[in-house]
Motif scaffolding. Structure first.
Motif, short mmCIF file in Angstrom:
data_model
loop_
_atom_site.label_atom_id
_atom_site.label_comp_id
_atom_site.label_asym_id
_atom_site.label_seq_id
_atom_site.Cartn_x
_atom_site.Cartn_y
_atom_site.Cartn_z
N ARG A 21 50.35 33.26 39.73
CA ARG A 21 49.66 33.69 38.50
C ARG A 21 48.84 32.55 37.91
O ARG A 21 47.71 32.76 37.44
CB ARG A 21 50.68 34.19 37.47
CG ARG A 21 51.23 35.57 37.76
CD ARG A 21 51.99 36.11 36.55
NE ARG A 21 53.15 35.31 36.22
CZ ARG A 21 54.36 35.47 36.76
NH1 ARG A 21 54.55 36.42 37.67
NH2 ARG A 21 55.37 34.71 36.39
N ARG A 25 44.88 32.68 37.32
CA ARG A 25 44.38 32.53 35.95
C ARG A 25 43.43 31.34 35.84
O ARG A 25 42.36 31.44 35.22
CB ARG A 25 45.55 32.40 34.97
CG ARG A 25 45.10 32.35 33.50
CD ARG A 25 46.30 32.23 32.58
NE ARG A 25 47.07 33.45 32.50
CZ ARG A 25 48.29 33.61 32.99
NH1 ARG A 25 48.89 32.61 33.62
NH2 ARG A 25 48.92 34.76 32.87
N ASP A 26 43.79 30.23 36.44
CA ASP A 26 42.95 29.04 36.35
C ASP A 26 41.60 29.27 37.02
O ASP A 26 40.56 28.85 36.50
CB ASP A 26 43.65 27.84 37.00
CG ASP A 26 44.84 27.34 36.20
OD1 ASP A 26 44.99 27.77 35.04
OD2 ASP A 26 45.62 26.53 36.73
N ARG A 27 41.63 29.91 38.17
CA ARG A 27 40.37 30.13 38.89
C ARG A 27 39.41 31.01 38.09
O ARG A 27 38.23 30.71 37.95
CB ARG A 27 40.65 30.78 40.24
CG ARG A 27 39.37 31.15 40.98
CD ARG A 27 39.64 31.74 42.34
NE ARG A 27 38.38 32.08 42.98
CZ ARG A 27 37.61 31.20 43.60
NH1 ARG A 27 37.97 29.94 43.68
NH2 ARG A 27 36.47 31.58 44.16
N TYR A 28 39.92 32.11 37.54
CA TYR A 28 39.04 33.05 36.85
C TYR A 28 38.69 32.59 35.44
O TYR A 28 37.66 32.98 34.90
CB TYR A 28 39.61 34.46 36.93
CG TYR A 28 39.52 34.94 38.36
CD1 TYR A 28 38.32 35.41 38.88
CD2 TYR A 28 40.61 34.81 39.23
CE1 TYR A 28 38.20 35.77 40.21
CE2 TYR A 28 40.50 35.17 40.57
CZ TYR A 28 39.29 35.64 41.05
OH TYR A 28 39.17 35.97 42.38
N ALA A 29 39.50 31.73 34.86
CA ALA A 29 39.10 31.08 33.60
C ALA A 29 37.89 30.19 33.85
O ALA A 29 36.94 30.15 33.06
CB ALA A 29 40.26 30.26 33.04
N ASP A 119 42.77 42.43 31.41
CA ASP A 119 42.64 41.22 32.21
C ASP A 119 43.61 40.19 31.65
O ASP A 119 43.84 40.12 30.44
CB ASP A 119 41.21 40.68 32.15
CG ASP A 119 40.89 39.77 33.33
OD1 ASP A 119 40.16 40.21 34.24
OD2 ASP A 119 41.37 38.61 33.36
N THR A 121 43.24 36.90 31.89
CA THR A 121 42.59 35.63 31.62
C THR A 121 41.90 35.67 30.26
O THR A 121 40.94 36.43 30.08
CB THR A 121 41.54 35.32 32.70
OG1 THR A 121 42.15 35.44 34.00
CG2 THR A 121 40.96 33.93 32.54
N GLU A 123 39.79 33.81 28.80
CA GLU A 123 38.36 33.53 28.84
C GLU A 123 37.56 34.73 29.31
O GLU A 123 36.44 34.97 28.83
CB GLU A 123 38.10 32.32 29.75
CG GLU A 123 38.63 31.01 29.22
CD GLU A 123 40.10 30.77 29.54
OE1 GLU A 123 40.59 29.66 29.26
OE2 GLU A 123 40.78 31.69 30.07
N MET A 124 38.11 35.49 30.23
CA MET A 124 37.42 36.70 30.69
C MET A 124 37.42 37.77 29.61
O MET A 124 36.41 38.46 29.40
CB MET A 124 38.11 37.24 31.95
CG MET A 124 37.67 36.58 33.24
SD MET A 124 35.93 36.89 33.66
CE MET A 124 35.90 36.16 35.31
N GLU A 146 48.78 41.56 31.71
CA GLU A 146 48.95 41.49 33.15
C GLU A 146 49.02 42.90 33.73
O GLU A 146 49.58 43.81 33.11
CB GLU A 146 50.23 40.73 33.49
CG GLU A 146 50.19 39.27 33.05
CD GLU A 146 51.47 38.52 33.39
OE1 GLU A 146 52.46 39.19 33.78
OE2 GLU A 146 51.49 37.28 33.28
#
Length: 278
Positions: A21, A25-29, A119, A121, A123-124, A146
């Motif tokens: 997770r 989360r880090d990638r899509y942020a 979502d 994230t 930021e998304m 989630e």
């Protein structure tokens, strides 16, 4: 029933779920903040989102219908094209990102319909909410949550969409149980995602970057079909798309992900007269 503790099942990854997770989360942020695009982990992800969306099956009319900023070139297909949306439908998008599919769905369901994007994230979600005003989308809302624990009431949704997100989950069986719970009897699932076409090396399954890039967490078609049936769905149809190799190949500069994964359309229905799963 398939055991999700094995890579061949709906889990598809040997990562600790919390680590998975966090990686996703880090990638899509980062993607939301930097405006980069695509599922994979390659420099070509900075290509124009509209160019990538054309490869995924979106028409010029689709792209022109949504204000700039929502189409990030993410995904592996066009779930709105297979959903058969109708006026007045309530639609839920699992892993809604910046909202592109939600805004397209809103056009299909009209002013009496409703679209909810979920979502995990922040930021998304923030970016998607900014896009609501840009698209004058009064029937669209975005919720932080989630997909394994949806902030959505029982039997309140007619159609569920998702675009290359379920593969990112460490607990796909729970995703499908939640989808079944929130769908009304007779409701349906229309998903674009990736599935395994060959055994994935163990190091890729256990690599956080590979899992977050829509590769390491993919599951084989039989495992997904079994998980959907176990959740209560009927009419399960999973159709791989061989022509997806052209864009999947661009997801990684060092390896060719198309050796292992292929995009697919996933459809299923909740039987009429069926209560939500507990």
């Amino acid at each position: 029933m398939t055991d999700e503790s094995t890579p061949s099942a709906g889990n598809g990854s040997r990562l600790d779920p919390a680590e998975q997770r966090a990686a996703v989360r880090d990638r899509y942020a980062r993607i939301a903040s930097e405006s980069s695009s695509c599922c994979g982990d390659t420099d070509s992800c900075a290509d124009a989102p509209t160019d990538r969306s054309s490869e995924l099956g979106y028409s010029d009319a689709d792209r022109e219908a949504v204000a700039a900023g929502a189409d990030m070139g993410l995904g592996c297909g066009n779930p709105t094209a297979i959903a058969g949306l109708e006026d007045g439908d309530t639609v839920l998008d699992l892993g809604s990102g910046a909202g592109f599919d939600c805004f397209l769905a809103a056009r299909e369901v009209g002013p009496t319909g409703r679209v909810i994007g979920v979502d995990m994230t922040p930021e998304m979600v923030e970016r998607a909410r900014e896009n609501v005003d840009a698209n004058d989308a009064t029937t669209v809302e975005f919720r932080l949550g989630e997909i394994e624990h949806l902030p959505v009431a029982d039997e309140s949704v007619d159609v569920i969409l998702s675009n290359c997100v379920i593969n990112l989950s460490a607990d796909k069986s729970q995703v499908f149980r939640e989808a079944f719970r929130v769908l009304r009897p007779g409701g349906r699932l229309a998903v674009s995602d990736v599935v395994l076409s060959a055994d994935l090396p163990a190091d890729r399954r256990a690599d956080p970057a590979s899992v977050a890039a829509c590769i390491g967490g993919a599951a084989p078609v039989p495992a997904l079909a079994e998980l959907l049936s176990d959740a209560g769905f009927v009419g399960v149809a999973i159709e791989p798309k061989a022509d997806s190799e052209s864009f999947i190949r661009e997801w990684d500069d060092e390896h060719d992900p198309s050796d292992y994964v292929v995009a697919a359309t996933i459809k299923a229905e909740k039987p009429r007269g069926t209560a939500a799963a507990q």
